[in-house]
Design a protein around this motif. Structure first.
Motif, mmCIF file in Angstrom:
data_model
loop_
_atom_site.group_PDB
_atom_site.id
_atom_site.type_symbol
_atom_site.label_atom_id
_atom_site.label_comp_id
_atom_site.label_asym_id
_atom_site.label_seq_id
_atom_site.Cartn_x
_atom_site.Cartn_y
_atom_site.Cartn_z
ATOM 1 N N ILE B 184 -40.072 67.240 64.612
ATOM 2 C CA ILE B 184 -38.860 67.933 64.172
ATOM 3 C C ILE B 184 -37.815 67.893 65.257
ATOM 4 C CG2 ILE B 184 -37.917 70.238 63.687
ATOM 5 C CD1 ILE B 184 -40.329 70.881 62.086
ATOM 6 N N GLU B 185 -36.568 67.683 64.845
ATOM 7 C CA GLU B 185 -35.454 67.867 65.776
ATOM 8 C C GLU B 185 -34.803 69.189 65.416
ATOM 9 O OE1 GLU B 185 -32.547 64.757 65.801
ATOM 10 O OE2 GLU B 185 -34.080 63.226 66.192
ATOM 11 N N TRP B 186 -34.649 70.053 66.388
ATOM 12 C CA TRP B 186 -34.061 71.353 66.058
ATOM 13 C C TRP B 186 -32.544 71.264 66.047
ATOM 14 C CZ3 TRP B 186 -37.585 74.289 64.040
ATOM 15 C CH2 TRP B 186 -38.913 74.142 64.451
ATOM 16 N N SER B 187 -32.025 70.560 65.044
ATOM 17 C CA SER B 187 -30.580 70.427 64.950
ATOM 18 C C SER B 187 -30.165 70.502 63.492
ATOM 19 C CB SER B 187 -30.132 69.090 65.520
ATOM 20 O OG SER B 187 -30.586 68.063 64.670
ATOM 21 N N LEU B 191 -32.039 69.076 59.963
ATOM 22 C CA LEU B 191 -32.467 69.997 58.905
ATOM 23 C C LEU B 191 -31.739 69.704 57.588
ATOM 24 C CD1 LEU B 191 -32.664 73.191 61.079
ATOM 25 C CD2 LEU B 191 -34.579 72.124 59.874
ATOM 26 N N LEU B 192 -30.468 69.329 57.738
ATOM 27 C CA LEU B 192 -29.693 68.998 56.545
ATOM 28 C C LEU B 192 -30.309 67.790 55.829
ATOM 29 C CD1 LEU B 192 -27.171 70.417 55.496
ATOM 30 C CD2 LEU B 192 -25.797 68.600 56.513
ATOM 31 N N ALA B 193 -30.675 66.790 56.609
ATOM 32 C CA ALA B 193 -31.299 65.604 56.031
ATOM 33 C C ALA B 193 -32.667 65.949 55.460
ATOM 34 C CB ALA B 193 -31.437 64.513 57.089
ATOM 35 N N LEU B 194 -33.381 66.844 56.143
ATOM 36 C CA LEU B 194 -34.717 67.212 55.680
ATOM 37 C C LEU B 194 -34.653 67.926 54.328
ATOM 38 C CD1 LEU B 194 -37.558 68.545 57.838
ATOM 39 C CD2 LEU B 194 -36.996 69.811 55.808
ATOM 40 N N VAL B 401 -37.719 78.378 54.579
ATOM 41 C CA VAL B 401 -37.704 78.397 56.046
ATOM 42 C C VAL B 401 -36.698 77.375 56.585
ATOM 43 C CG1 VAL B 401 -39.045 77.890 58.118
ATOM 44 C CG2 VAL B 401 -40.034 79.296 56.295
ATOM 45 N N SER B 402 -36.716 76.152 56.002
ATOM 46 C CA SER B 402 -35.774 75.124 56.465
ATOM 47 C C SER B 402 -34.335 75.569 56.256
ATOM 48 C CB SER B 402 -35.979 73.809 55.712
ATOM 49 O OG SER B 402 -37.337 73.507 55.619
ATOM 50 N N THR B 403 -34.090 76.229 55.104
ATOM 51 C CA THR B 403 -32.729 76.677 54.812
ATOM 52 C C THR B 403 -32.269 77.709 55.842
ATOM 53 O OG1 THR B 403 -33.241 76.345 52.492
ATOM 54 C CG2 THR B 403 -31.220 77.554 52.994
ATOM 55 N N ILE B 404 -33.176 78.669 56.138
ATOM 56 C CA ILE B 404 -32.828 79.690 57.126
ATOM 57 C C ILE B 404 -32.542 79.028 58.475
ATOM 58 C CG2 ILE B 404 -33.705 81.684 58.415
ATOM 59 C CD1 ILE B 404 -35.315 82.385 55.861
ATOM 60 N N LEU B 405 -33.418 78.097 58.866
ATOM 61 C CA LEU B 405 -33.214 77.393 60.134
ATOM 62 C C LEU B 405 -31.879 76.651 60.139
ATOM 63 C CD1 LEU B 405 -36.787 75.986 60.864
ATOM 64 C CD2 LEU B 405 -35.577 77.799 62.084
ATOM 65 N N LEU B 406 -31.589 76.009 59.001
ATOM 66 C CA LEU B 406 -30.332 75.261 58.901
ATOM 67 C C LEU B 406 -29.135 76.175 59.150
ATOM 68 C CD1 LEU B 406 -28.659 72.752 58.099
ATOM 69 C CD2 LEU B 406 -28.791 73.551 55.744
ATOM 70 N N LEU B 408 -29.167 78.984 60.800
ATOM 71 C CA LEU B 408 -29.178 79.394 62.212
ATOM 72 C C LEU B 408 -28.603 78.315 63.117
ATOM 73 C CD1 LEU B 408 -32.633 81.203 62.539
ATOM 74 C CD2 LEU B 408 -30.349 82.205 62.372
ATOM 75 N N PHE B 409 -28.988 77.058 62.858
ATOM 76 C CA PHE B 409 -28.563 75.987 63.758
ATOM 77 C C PHE B 409 -27.142 75.497 63.471
ATOM 78 C CE2 PHE B 409 -33.063 75.762 64.649
ATOM 79 C CZ PHE B 409 -33.053 75.564 66.016
ATOM 80 N N SER B 410 -26.570 75.977 62.354
ATOM 81 C CA SER B 410 -25.217 75.537 62.041
ATOM 82 C C SER B 410 -24.181 76.289 62.858
ATOM 83 C CB SER B 410 -24.932 75.733 60.555
ATOM 84 O OG SER B 410 -25.855 74.957 59.820
ATOM 85 N N PHE B 411 -24.612 77.434 63.431
ATOM 86 C CA PHE B 411 -23.646 78.222 64.208
ATOM 87 C C PHE B 411 -23.842 78.050 65.704
ATOM 88 C CE2 PHE B 411 -23.909 80.420 60.111
ATOM 89 C CZ PHE B 411 -22.562 80.339 59.755
#
Lengths: 405, 411
Positions: B184-187, B191-194, B401-406, B408-411
């Protein structure tokens, strides 16, 4: 104007103005052709969460603001209610599909209209409109310009399908529908509802309806009905349709239904017909036809027709056969009507030499060609020895070429 | 002719006629949104996301199988069941979800049509209105089934990716490891692609489509085993293709540092197989599959809504009988077509982002499906086993979970 959605989940107060709980459902008895009156309301007690049945005569006021009872809550004696006999408006009707017998279609119940009819609170109509949907969602105000109109179907013209159904509950309109229309409705319902509707029809009607249903769905319905009940319905279908159905089932299933057919139906014949390929005269023919001996008089034959008429799907011709079953000639109903009572069949019949017949193994295309060429309504099917085995009607041919119509 | 022999042909025909919903739905998964998402996933992240593809193959198979099972047991579409089980408000919520997701996907289909035809030098201002007109006419005239077959056949083009996948001489060892080793890349882009990858493979419309399809075909629980097999095979095939699209773009584009900014770039991945014809081949495939999706999506929306709200529906009805049904189809074509015609819109972005919308909304529909399939009153003895529940629940949670992470990482 009062709607079910406006009273559901409103507060119920007793005569001392104490709020005792919420209205959760309304019980009615459905009868053909009348507006069903509200018999009981279900009240969920807010203290012990118990559901109580309150008879309608104990209600003082029933409206948008809620329900007020005539007596004190503590005075109400618990009633035993045979729930099976009632339909629950919220559980069995709301959001479910019903048959609109006037429009011959299936609609979904968005809301129910209640009102006083002959001094009783009754269900008057079914709201199937978009407006009803908005009301249910509590956003009717969205429609500020009154763009959407309420569309109500008269309760007496509808047939609920959910809940507990008995034959005498069937709406008048439904029984009067043509079997082909009923068949379309059954096809559109989901499996359980379709089965329910079929079961509530009398066997005679059910048989006719089943005949009209698409082969694939027919098969599924028969399997779901189980061989016992299926046999009763199948027995009322015409033999050629039974044969088609049996051919589409597996050997064991067909066997199991065949063995349960009541003695009235000639299962021997069905079995025989199972051996003729579908696309031949034999596969398509109907073995129920009106026959008479050459020496019978017109009077005797007419009487015979009167007596046995209910057994036949249609009678257009009387076939004259000798004692061994060989076809000698044919008489149209018209000829029979204008003949004198005392005349015998061999005097008035059209001779075999002059009429068209088809061999049992003849291809359907040839049969259709012959029927078309000679403008026939039906044609006799014979075997090599000239023995008459059945008839193929124009209807049978149409059904063959347009199976889905 | 003996009875046995007479039954031979009908059986063969039956076999081919049952082969259908699973394969069609799976194939339509590789639509405009699908192919662009898989291409981007490979081009931007190499083989890093293959493990997700591996996992969602099971999710796809299981969720589609659930749809088939509900359809076979109840002989009713998902829209109708949701209405009867959950009442008006929840139904409105579910339908709104479906509408948004489907409008998004339909926009992607038009973007696909525009992108593929732009390779032939046809302007989107000509291509999109024309395509919209054709789609409406075909659906309105009730020739849905024929159109579906034609484009299904054309979209077999994707099989060329399998051949291509071998020709590009990828590192199969690396790919195999990537299939089973999560990375996983934490970016936000990752996440958007995932989410897009999940959302294009398992879709809200797919759930509605497969259920309506088995109901419409008059199949019943007896066909369950055949249908189940078909759905599983369909899921497997479609993801094999996805696998090869990803490794093709990973090898040709990712390793050479090429970023996809329009359909021409994505077509580069087919160069090893088709040489100068790569663009034409790619355009042809993209066009066919976009058209296939463009027929299915408005239909799915219209079926689901009509069934849920009790409007007359089906292609054997006339415009007069089924105004709502045809209006939904029309609106489902017009709005997306209009969106794609906005001047400065990036077609590739539309195709990817619409799949994200699908992915984010998918849990809503899946939760409805899960409640229904575990309801004994509806399903009788055909409720879900623990494997089905586990996989679908894991899918739902994974996306949430991916959506929440997305976020979080968008800001």
């Amino acid at each position: 104007m009062l709607y079910l959605s406006e009273v559901l989940n409103t507060d119920v107060q007793d005569s001392s103005d104490e709020i005792i709980g919420k209205l959760t459902d309304i019980l009615i008895k459905q009868r053909a052709g009348v507006y069903s009156s509200v018999d009981f309301i279900l009240v969920k007690d807010k203290k012990n969460k118990k559901i109580n049945f309150i008879p309608y005569y104990l209600i003082e006021n029933f409206g948008k603001g809620g329900v007020i009872l005539r007596t004190r809550w503590s005075n109400i004696i618990e009633e035993k209610v045979a729930e099976d006999e009632y339909l629950k408006l919220n559980k069995d009707i709301l959001d479910e599909q019903i048959v609109d017998t006037e429009g011959i279609r299936i609609v979904r119940v968005n809301d129910l209209q209640l009102g006083i009819f002959q001094e009783k609170m009754c269900v008057l109509g079914i709201d199937v409109s978009f407006k009803g949907l908005l009301r249910r969602m509590g956003i009717e105000w969205i429609d500020v310009f009154n763009f959407f109109k309420v569309y109500l179907i008269d309760w007496r013209k509808t047939q609920p399908i959910h809940g507990h159904l008995k034959i005498n509950y069937l709406a008048d309109g439904l029984v009067k529908l043509h079997p082909a229309d009923l068949a379309n409705i059954v096809e559109k319902l989901n499996l359980n509802e379709g089965i329910l509707l079929l079961k509530t029809l009398d066997n005679d009607t059910a048989g006719r309806v089943l005949e009209e249903i698409q082969p694939e769905i027919q098969k599924i319905l028969v399997k779901r009905l189980g061989s016992e009940e299926a046999a009763e319905v199948v027995a009322k279908m015409s033999i050629d349709e039974v044969v088609d159905l049996m051919q589409s089932l597996s050997d064991e299933e067909a066997e199991s239904i065949m063995n349960r057919l009541p003695p009235g139906i000639n299962s021997q014949r069905v079995k025989k017909m199972l051996y003729y390929p579908e696309d031949t005269a034999g596969g398509l023919m109907n073995t129920e036809f009106m026959s008479a001996l050459p020496e019978s008089t017109v009077e005797a034959v007419v009487n015979k027709i009167k007596e046995s008429s209910p057994q036949y799907a249609s009678i257009l011709f009387v076939y004259i056969i000798d004692k061994t079953g060989c076809l000698l000639g044919v008489i149209s109903l018209r000829r029979l009507l204008i003949a004198e009572k005392y005349q015998t069949m061999d005097e008035i019949m059209r001779n075999l030499a002059k009429i068209q017949v088809v061999d049992i193994n003849q291809n359907i295309m040839d049969v259709a060609a012959k029927v078309t060429k000679y403008n026939l309504f039906s044609i006799a099917v014979v075997d090599k020895t000239g023995k008459m085995l059945g008839i193929v009607t124009v209807d049978d041919l149409m059904r063959f070429f347009l199976p889905r119509a | 002719m003996s009875k046995r022999f007479r039954n031979f042909w009908p059986q063969i025909i039956f076999f081919f006629s049952v082969i259908g919903p699973g394969i069609i739905a799976a194939n339509a998964d590789n639509d405009a949104g699908g192919i662009s998402t898989y291409s981007i996933v490979g081009a931007n992240f190499g083989v890093k996301m293959l493990w997700v593809l591996f996992l969602i193959t099971f999710s796809l198979a299981i969720t589609q199988e659930m749809g088939v099972r509900i359809g076979l047991t109840t002989r009713q579409g998902l829209g109708g069941i949701i209405r009867e089980r959950f009442g008006v408000k929840w139904t409105a919520f579910a339908m709104l979800t479906l509408i948004v997701a489907n409008l998004g996907t339909m926009t992607a289909e038009f973007a696909g049509i525009a992108a593929s035809l732009s390779i032939f030098g046809i302007s989107k201002f000509l291509a999109v209105p024309l395509a919209a007109l054709v789609i409406w006419l075909v659906l309105y005239k009730g020739s849905f089934k024929i159109a579906e077959r034609i484009f299904l056949f054309f979209s077999l083009f994707y099989l060329v990716y399998i051949v291509n996948g071998f020709l590009v001489k990828p590192d199969f060892g690396e790919a195999m490891i990537a299939l089973v080793r999560p990375s996983i890349e934490w970016s936000a882009p990752f996440l958007l692609a995932l989410i897009a990858l999940i959302g294009t493979t398992i879709t809200p419309w797919g759930q509605f489509f497969i259920q309506s399809y088995v109901v419409d075909k008059g199949l019943n629980i007896k066909h369950y085993r055949v249908e189940k097999a078909e759905v599983f095979i369909g899921a497997f095939i479609t993801n094999i293709v996805s696998f090869f699209i990803i490794i093709s773009t990973a090898t040709v584009l990712y390793k050479n540092g090429i970023v996809i900014s329009d359909a021409r770039d994505a077509a580069l991945a087919l160069k090893p197989l088709a040489g100068h014809f790569a663009e034409i081949l790619f355009a042809f495939g993209l066009f066919s599959s976009s058209m296939l999706g463009a027929f299915i999506l408005p239909t799915t929306t219209a079926y689901a809504l009509s069934e849920a709200f009790g409007w007359e529906y089906g292609f054997n009805t006339t415009l007069k009988q089924a105004k709502a049904f045809y209006s939904i189809i029309l609106v489902s074509i017009l709005i997306p077509a209009f969106l794609v015609l906005l001047p400065k819109i990036s077609l590739i972005k539309v195709m990817i982002l619409s799949q994200d919308v699908n992915g984010i909304l998918l849990p809503v529909i899946l939760i409805f499906v899960m409640i229904i399939i575990n309801d004994r009153k509806i399903m009788g003895k055909y409720t879900n086993g623990w494997i089905g529940n586990f996989i679908s629940l894991a899918t739902v949670l994974g996306i949430i979970v991916s959506t929440i992470l997305l976020i979080l990482f968008s800001f």
